[in-house]
Design a protein around this motif. Structure first.
Motif, PDB file in Angstrom:
ATOM      1  N   ARG A 112       0.832  -1.210   0.000  1.00 49.05           N
ATOM      2  CA  ARG A 112       0.000   0.000   0.000  1.00 49.05           C
ATOM      3  C   ARG A 112       0.858   1.248   0.000  1.00 49.05           C
ATOM      4  NH1 ARG A 112       2.783   1.285   3.421  1.00 49.05           N
ATOM      5  NH2 ARG A 112       2.613   1.264   5.688  1.00 49.05           N
ATOM      6  N   ASP A 116      -3.474   4.893  -1.100  1.00 43.33           N
ATOM      7  CA  ASP A 116      -4.295   3.739  -0.707  1.00 43.33           C
ATOM      8  C   ASP A 116      -4.834   3.930   0.715  1.00 43.33           C
ATOM      9  OD1 ASP A 116      -3.878   2.294  -3.097  1.00 43.33           O
ATOM     10  OD2 ASP A 116      -1.957   1.550  -2.351  1.00 43.33           O
ATOM     11  N   LEU A 120      -8.667   4.097   1.848  1.00 43.94           N
ATOM     12  CA  LEU A 120      -9.184   3.118   2.803  1.00 43.94           C
ATOM     13  C   LEU A 120      -9.850   3.807   3.993  1.00 43.94           C
ATOM     14  CD1 LEU A 120      -6.317   0.476   2.774  1.00 43.94           C
ATOM     15  CD2 LEU A 120      -8.716   0.054   2.208  1.00 43.94           C
ATOM     16  N   ARG A 121      -9.236   4.875   4.459  1.00 43.08           N
ATOM     17  CA  ARG A 121      -9.839   5.612   5.576  1.00 43.08           C
ATOM     18  C   ARG A 121     -11.203   6.174   5.194  1.00 43.08           C
ATOM     19  NH1 ARG A 121      -4.412   8.995   7.138  1.00 43.08           N
ATOM     20  NH2 ARG A 121      -3.420   7.439   8.503  1.00 43.08           N
ATOM     21  N   PHE A 145     -15.153  -0.920   0.737  1.00 41.90           N
ATOM     22  CA  PHE A 145     -13.984  -0.942   1.620  1.00 41.90           C
ATOM     23  C   PHE A 145     -13.077  -2.119   1.283  1.00 41.90           C
ATOM     24  CE2 PHE A 145     -12.165  -2.553   5.686  1.00 41.90           C
ATOM     25  CZ  PHE A 145     -11.229  -1.553   5.895  1.00 41.90           C
ATOM     26  N   HIS A 146     -13.682  -3.293   1.155  1.00 46.77           N
ATOM     27  CA  HIS A 146     -12.881  -4.485   0.862  1.00 46.77           C
ATOM     28  C   HIS A 146     -12.304  -4.447  -0.553  1.00 46.77           C
ATOM     29  CE1 HIS A 146     -13.383  -6.739   4.569  1.00 46.77           C
ATOM     30  NE2 HIS A 146     -14.612  -6.262   4.626  1.00 46.77           N
ATOM     31  N   ARG A 148     -11.288  -1.736  -1.916  1.00 50.27           N
ATOM     32  CA  ARG A 148     -10.133  -0.856  -1.749  1.00 50.27           C
ATOM     33  C   ARG A 148      -8.936  -1.626  -1.195  1.00 50.27           C
ATOM     34  NH1 ARG A 148      -9.798   3.956  -4.434  1.00 50.27           N
ATOM     35  NH2 ARG A 148     -11.725   5.164  -4.239  1.00 50.27           N
ATOM     36  N   ILE A 149      -9.212  -2.559  -0.296  1.00 43.99           N
ATOM     37  CA  ILE A 149      -8.124  -3.374   0.253  1.00 43.99           C
ATOM     38  C   ILE A 149      -7.496  -4.213  -0.853  1.00 43.99           C
ATOM     39  CG2 ILE A 149      -7.575  -5.320   1.779  1.00 43.99           C
ATOM     40  CD1 ILE A 149      -9.637  -4.214   3.739  1.00 43.99           C
ATOM     41  N   SER A 152      -5.429  -2.226  -3.071  1.00 47.42           N
ATOM     42  CA  SER A 152      -4.180  -1.801  -2.435  1.00 47.42           C
ATOM     43  C   SER A 152      -3.087  -2.866  -2.557  1.00 47.42           C
ATOM     44  CB  SER A 152      -4.408  -1.475  -0.955  1.00 47.42           C
ATOM     45  OG  SER A 152      -5.309  -0.380  -0.825  1.00 47.42           O
ATOM     46  N   LEU A 194      -7.591  -2.162   8.945  1.00 52.33           N
ATOM     47  CA  LEU A 194      -6.989  -0.975   8.352  1.00 52.33           C
ATOM     48  C   LEU A 194      -5.698  -0.589   9.072  1.00 52.33           C
ATOM     49  CD1 LEU A 194      -6.821   1.455   6.538  1.00 52.33           C
ATOM     50  CD2 LEU A 194      -8.560   2.585   7.945  1.00 52.33           C
TER      51      LEU A 194
END
Length: 214
Positions: A112, A116, A120-121, A145-146, A148-149, A152, A194
């Motif tokens: 990340r 990223d 994520l935040r 959210f996931h 984005r993970i 990343s 996170l």
């Protein structure tokens, strides 16, 4: 109203074309015979064949190039895959989700960057705002959210695979969240996930993501 007989004939044409692609009669990148010849080979009318080609082009199996012809683009029909995925159980979907997400979380912790983390935040905050309120909005925010993970992890193939699978994951989330008596993961686990990614702890990130799926 759709004619049931026409639909049946189109389904037969679809199956015949898929079989020829699967057995290698038409290889990837190969141009299919012109419509009149294709209709003759399949023993179908040109209208039926035209509709079957349209369906397969829409699903990405075939590619119609105006003025050139129709080419084999893929051997796997994404629509058929989606139907197969949709028929799986919630437990099977959670297992498959774990295979993708846990390793993606580990990779995200290692790869990340600052952009990223900021994304994520923001995604986690949107998920927190929706948590416990509107179910549909929360599911969409949680998936974002996931995603984005996974993004990343900076592996485009993994990102596309998860994006493709997210519709099935969403259906599973809606059922598990709304199911009476089923244990729900604490939202704090998302924050732990996170935090682990932000500090570059791959083992902790994988463990936090795995805990979310229990």
């Amino acid at each position: 109203m759709t004619n049931p007989l026409k639909r049946s004939l189109v389904d037969i044409a679809l199956e015949q074309i898929r079989q020829r692609i699967d057995n290698g009669s038409w290889a990837l990148g190969e141009r299919l015979p012109p419509e009149p010849e294709l209709a003759e080979r399949l023993g179908m009318s040109r209208n039926t064949v035209r509709e079957a080609v349209r369906v397969l082009a829409f699903s990405g199996v075939l590619e119609v190039r105006q003025g050139d012809g129709t080419y084999v683009r893929a051997r796997t029909d994404p629509l058929e895959i989606m139907l197969t995925l949709a028929r799986g159980s919630i437990e099977q979907a959670l297992e498959a989700r774990g295979v993708i997400e846990v390793e993606a979380a580990r990779l995200a912790a290692q790869r990340r960057d600052e952009d990223d983390i900021a994304a994520l935040r923001a995604a986690l905050q949107a998920s927190a705002d929706a948590h416990g309120l509107d179910l549909e909005q929360y599911v969409e925010c949680d998936l974002a959210f996931h995603q984005r993970i996974v993004d990343s992890a900076h592996n485009p193939l993994l990102s596309e695979l998860y994006r493709y699978f997210s519709q099935v994951i969403g259906a599973g989330l809606r059922q598990t969240i709304s199911e009476p008596g089923r244990p729900q993961p604490a939202f704090d686990l998302h924050r732990q996930l996170l935090d682990a990614i932000e500090r570059g702890d791959a083992d902790a990130a994988g463990a936090a993501n795995r805990a979310l799926l229990i």
